[in-house]
Design an enzyme around this catalytic site. Structure first.
Site, PDB file in Angstrom:
ATOM      1  CG  ASP A 169     -14.471   6.754   4.640  1.00  0.00           C
ATOM      2  OD1 ASP A 169     -15.169   5.718   4.623  1.00  0.00           O
ATOM      3  OD2 ASP A 169     -13.233   6.729   4.803  1.00  0.00           O
TER       4      ASP A 169
ATOM      5  NE  ARG B 111      -4.208  -1.790   0.742  1.00  0.00           N
ATOM      6  CZ  ARG B 111      -5.115  -1.700   1.704  1.00  0.00           C
ATOM      7  NH1 ARG B 111      -5.079  -0.702   2.565  1.00  0.00           N
ATOM      8  NH2 ARG B 111      -6.051  -2.601   1.809  1.00  0.00           N
TER       9      ARG B 111
HETATM   10  C1  LIG Z   1     -14.615  -1.749   5.129  1.00  0.00           C
HETATM   11  S1  LIG Z   1     -15.142  -0.113   4.790  1.00  0.00           S
HETATM   12  C2  LIG Z   1     -16.867  -0.237   5.219  1.00  0.00           C
HETATM   13  C3  LIG Z   1     -17.730   0.556   4.253  1.00  0.00           C
HETATM   14  C4  LIG Z   1     -19.237   0.493   4.517  1.00  0.00           C
HETATM   15  N1  LIG Z   1     -19.577   1.055   5.809  1.00  0.00           N
HETATM   16  C5  LIG Z   1     -19.751  -0.916   4.408  1.00  0.00           C
HETATM   17  O1  LIG Z   1     -20.058  -1.535   5.448  1.00  0.00           O
HETATM   18  O2  LIG Z   1     -19.858  -1.430   3.302  1.00  0.00           O
HETATM   19  C6  LIG Z   1     -14.454   0.780   6.185  1.00  0.00           C
HETATM   20  C7  LIG Z   1     -14.397   2.291   5.965  1.00  0.00           C
HETATM   21  O3  LIG Z   1     -14.081   2.917   7.220  1.00  0.00           O
HETATM   22  C8  LIG Z   1     -13.256   4.036   6.965  1.00  0.00           C
HETATM   23  N2  LIG Z   1     -12.528   4.399   8.203  1.00  0.00           N
HETATM   24  C9  LIG Z   1     -11.476   3.767   8.779  1.00  0.00           C
HETATM   25  N3  LIG Z   1     -11.086   4.414   9.877  1.00  0.00           N
HETATM   26  C10 LIG Z   1     -11.891   5.492  10.013  1.00  0.00           C
HETATM   27  C11 LIG Z   1     -11.971   6.551  10.956  1.00  0.00           C
HETATM   28  N4  LIG Z   1     -11.119   6.664  11.985  1.00  0.00           N
HETATM   29  N5  LIG Z   1     -12.929   7.490  10.782  1.00  0.00           N
HETATM   30  C12 LIG Z   1     -13.793   7.406   9.737  1.00  0.00           C
HETATM   31  N6  LIG Z   1     -13.762   6.436   8.810  1.00  0.00           N
HETATM   32  C13 LIG Z   1     -12.824   5.478   8.952  1.00  0.00           C
HETATM   33  C14 LIG Z   1     -12.352   3.564   5.840  1.00  0.00           C
HETATM   34  O4  LIG Z   1     -11.763   4.616   5.133  1.00  0.00           O
HETATM   35  C15 LIG Z   1     -13.309   2.718   4.986  1.00  0.00           C
HETATM   36  O5  LIG Z   1     -13.843   3.450   3.922  1.00  0.00           O
END
Ligand SMILES: C[S@@+](CC[C@H](N)C(=O)[O-])C[C@H]1O[C@@H](n2cnc3c(N)ncnc32)[C@H](O)[C@@H]1O
Length: 265
Positions: A137, A38
């Site tokens: 996000d 990454r």
């Molecule tokens: C696996 S995806 C889940 C997307 C969607 N909620 C779903 O369930 O399909 C996790 C998301 O959480 C976001 N994320 C990770 N850490 C975060 C934080 N501290 N604050 C906000 N978003 C965060 C990531 O960028 C990513 O887009």
């Protein structure tokens, strides 16, 4: 293993502690190679030779934090993922509950907030509704993608009634579909780090979707974030978590009402 850039265990541990401090995300020991793959494009782009040099650069250039976070988040999502939650939202609306303001708190590339918006339109039977959705996000690149509302046709094809919600691309956009403006206008995309002390969202929300992000945080951080999220939800409001995010032990805060779905006490 031969790698283009120098990369040591100490570098991996430094990445882990930086990411945890900036985003709350805990990386397992097994993610050594993932982290390298990454970060390598950033190391290359900056003309550096080692991940260690990149970490020094990160320390002295706060602007790099955004690229660092964007590179290391996992953004897996899909339209109507865990479909029972959208049925639940539809039932919530059709039972006469107020559903004016909603928040999708880790919205990734947008499939989830657009699925919520499609559910609102379906439940109310029209596009011209007063409900509004904030989708947020931490990752600015996924927010940009979500905001553009453009998806490959194979992702859109399985959606029921897709012709009402998407326009098929032509010429240069062949193979893609774009969310119709009436649906796009129901959503406001914002950058929000769930680790922040407070969130720029007005309290009194009717629904929060916060799915498949808590799994990246340790238990203590999960509860801290959940308490901050619940401050924004009205009593009786709907809180929807991801399939492996179970909060049944927090019965004093919210009542379980089905598969990882809750009502605020
Ligand atoms: C696996 S995806 C889940 C997307 C969607 N909620 C779903 O369930 O399909 C996790 C998301 O959480 C976001 N994320 C990770 N850490 C975060 C934080 N501290 N604050 C906000 N978003 C965060 C990531 O960028 C990513 O887009």
């Amino acid at each position: 293993m031969s790698r283009e850039f120098g990369y040591t265990d100490a570098d991996f541990n430094k990445v882990r502690s930086e990411l945890r401090a900036l985003a709350g995300i805990n990386l397992a020991d097994s993610k050594v190679s993932l982290v390298y793959s990454r970060l390598a494009p950033r190391v290359r782009k900056l003309g550096l030779k080692e991940v260690k040099q990149y970490l020094n650069y990160l320390e002295t250039h706060p602007d790099e934090q955004e690229h660092f976070i964007n590179a290391l988040t996992t953004n897996l999502t899909s339209f109507f993922r865990e479909p029972h939650h959208f049925d639940m939202l539809q039932e919530f609306i059709q039972s006469g509950e107020r559903c004016e303001r909603l928040w999708c708190a880790a919205s990734s590339t947008g499939e989830e907030p657009y699925s919520i918006a499609m559910t609102l339109v379906k439940a109310f039977g029209r596009f011209d509704i007063s409900s509004r959705l904030v989708a947020s996000d931490i990752d600015s690149s996924v927010l940009n993608k979500a905001s553009s509302g453009v998806y490959p046709l194979d992702k859109v094809d399985p959606i029921e009634n897709k012709k009402s919600f998407f326009l098929r691309g032509k010429d240069a956009n062949l193979g893609y579909a774009k969310v119709v403006p009436q649906l796009r206008n129901l959503i406001e995309f914002r950058k929000v780090n769930l680790l922040d002390n407070s969130y720029p969202i007005q309290a009194g929300l009717d629904v929060i979707f916060c799915r498949n992000v808590m799994i990246y945080f340790d238990k203590e951080t999960q509860v801290q974030i959940l308490e901050k999220l619940l401050e924004k939800l009205r009593p009786g409001g709907l809180y929807i978590a991801g399939h492996s995010e179970n909060f049944n032990h927090l019965g004093h805060l919210m009542t379980p009402i089905g598969r990882t779905a809750y009502r605020k006490v």
